[in-house]
Scaffold this motif. Sequence first.
Motif, short mmCIF file in Angstrom:
data_model
loop_
_atom_site.label_atom_id
_atom_site.label_comp_id
_atom_site.label_asym_id
_atom_site.label_seq_id
_atom_site.Cartn_x
_atom_site.Cartn_y
_atom_site.Cartn_z
N TYR A 27 0.84 -1.20 0.00
CA TYR A 27 0.00 0.00 0.00
C TYR A 27 0.88 1.26 0.00
O TYR A 27 0.63 2.20 -0.76
CB TYR A 27 -0.93 -0.01 1.21
N ALA A 28 1.92 1.25 0.82
CA ALA A 28 2.82 2.40 0.90
C ALA A 28 3.53 2.63 -0.43
O ALA A 28 3.74 3.77 -0.85
CB ALA A 28 3.83 2.19 2.02
N ALA A 29 3.91 1.55 -1.10
CA ALA A 29 4.58 1.67 -2.39
C ALA A 29 3.66 2.32 -3.42
O ALA A 29 4.10 3.14 -4.24
CB ALA A 29 5.02 0.30 -2.88
N ARG A 30 2.40 1.98 -3.37
CA ARG A 30 1.43 2.54 -4.33
C ARG A 30 1.09 3.99 -4.05
O ARG A 30 0.77 4.73 -4.97
CB ARG A 30 0.15 1.72 -4.31
N THR A 31 1.13 4.39 -2.77
CA THR A 31 0.67 5.72 -2.39
C THR A 31 1.81 6.68 -2.03
O THR A 31 1.55 7.80 -1.62
CB THR A 31 -0.31 5.63 -1.21
N GLY A 32 3.05 6.24 -2.17
CA GLY A 32 4.18 7.12 -1.92
C GLY A 32 4.42 7.41 -0.44
O GLY A 32 4.99 8.44 -0.10
N GLN A 33 4.01 6.50 0.42
CA GLN A 33 4.21 6.68 1.86
C GLN A 33 5.48 5.99 2.32
O GLN A 33 6.18 5.35 1.54
CB GLN A 33 3.00 6.12 2.61
N TRP A 34 5.74 6.10 3.63
CA TRP A 34 6.91 5.47 4.24
C TRP A 34 6.84 3.97 4.03
O TRP A 34 5.80 3.35 4.28
CB TRP A 34 6.96 5.80 5.73
N ARG A 35 7.94 3.37 3.61
CA ARG A 35 8.00 1.95 3.31
C ARG A 35 8.60 1.17 4.47
O ARG A 35 9.41 1.68 5.24
CB ARG A 35 8.89 1.71 2.08
N THR A 36 8.20 -0.08 4.58
CA THR A 36 8.82 -0.99 5.54
C THR A 36 10.20 -1.37 5.01
O THR A 36 10.31 -1.80 3.87
CB THR A 36 7.96 -2.26 5.71
N PRO A 37 11.25 -1.23 5.82
CA PRO A 37 12.59 -1.60 5.34
C PRO A 37 12.65 -3.07 4.93
O PRO A 37 12.05 -3.93 5.60
CB PRO A 37 13.49 -1.32 6.53
N GLU A 38 13.37 -3.35 3.86
CA GLU A 38 13.51 -4.74 3.41
C GLU A 38 14.12 -5.62 4.49
O GLU A 38 13.75 -6.78 4.62
CB GLU A 38 14.35 -4.80 2.13
N ASN A 39 15.05 -5.07 5.26
CA ASN A 39 15.67 -5.86 6.33
C ASN A 39 14.64 -6.32 7.36
O ASN A 39 14.77 -7.40 7.92
CB ASN A 39 16.78 -5.07 7.02
N THR A 40 13.62 -5.52 7.59
CA THR A 40 12.55 -5.91 8.51
C THR A 40 11.76 -7.08 7.94
O THR A 40 11.47 -8.05 8.65
CB THR A 40 11.60 -4.72 8.77
N LEU A 41 11.44 -7.01 6.66
CA LEU A 41 10.71 -8.11 6.01
C LEU A 41 11.56 -9.38 6.02
O LEU A 41 11.04 -10.47 6.27
CB LEU A 41 10.33 -7.72 4.58
#
Length: 93
Positions: A27-41
Amino acid sequence: MSAVALWLAAWATLNLLTFALYARDKYAARTGQWRTPENTLHLLSLLGGWPAAWLAQRVLRHKTAKRSFQMVFWLSVVGNIALLGSYILWRNA
């Protein structure tokens, strides 16, 4: 509550959290919001949330095209399966 029941509850909670974070990141990727860090995933996958991560990748079509992400993800899956297999072998020895 038995140790097995507690472990299963923790594992289920981890997997729900993992799927939710993938959905939030999509959702964040689509709306330009803060992203979850890949390291967290990746950390969530490594801790045992890889089934939900795999499902989220397929259902949400998220993080499937980035090769570097997929390489680390699949290493976490192999690591989890290796640890589980080692535990089962050790326990039955």
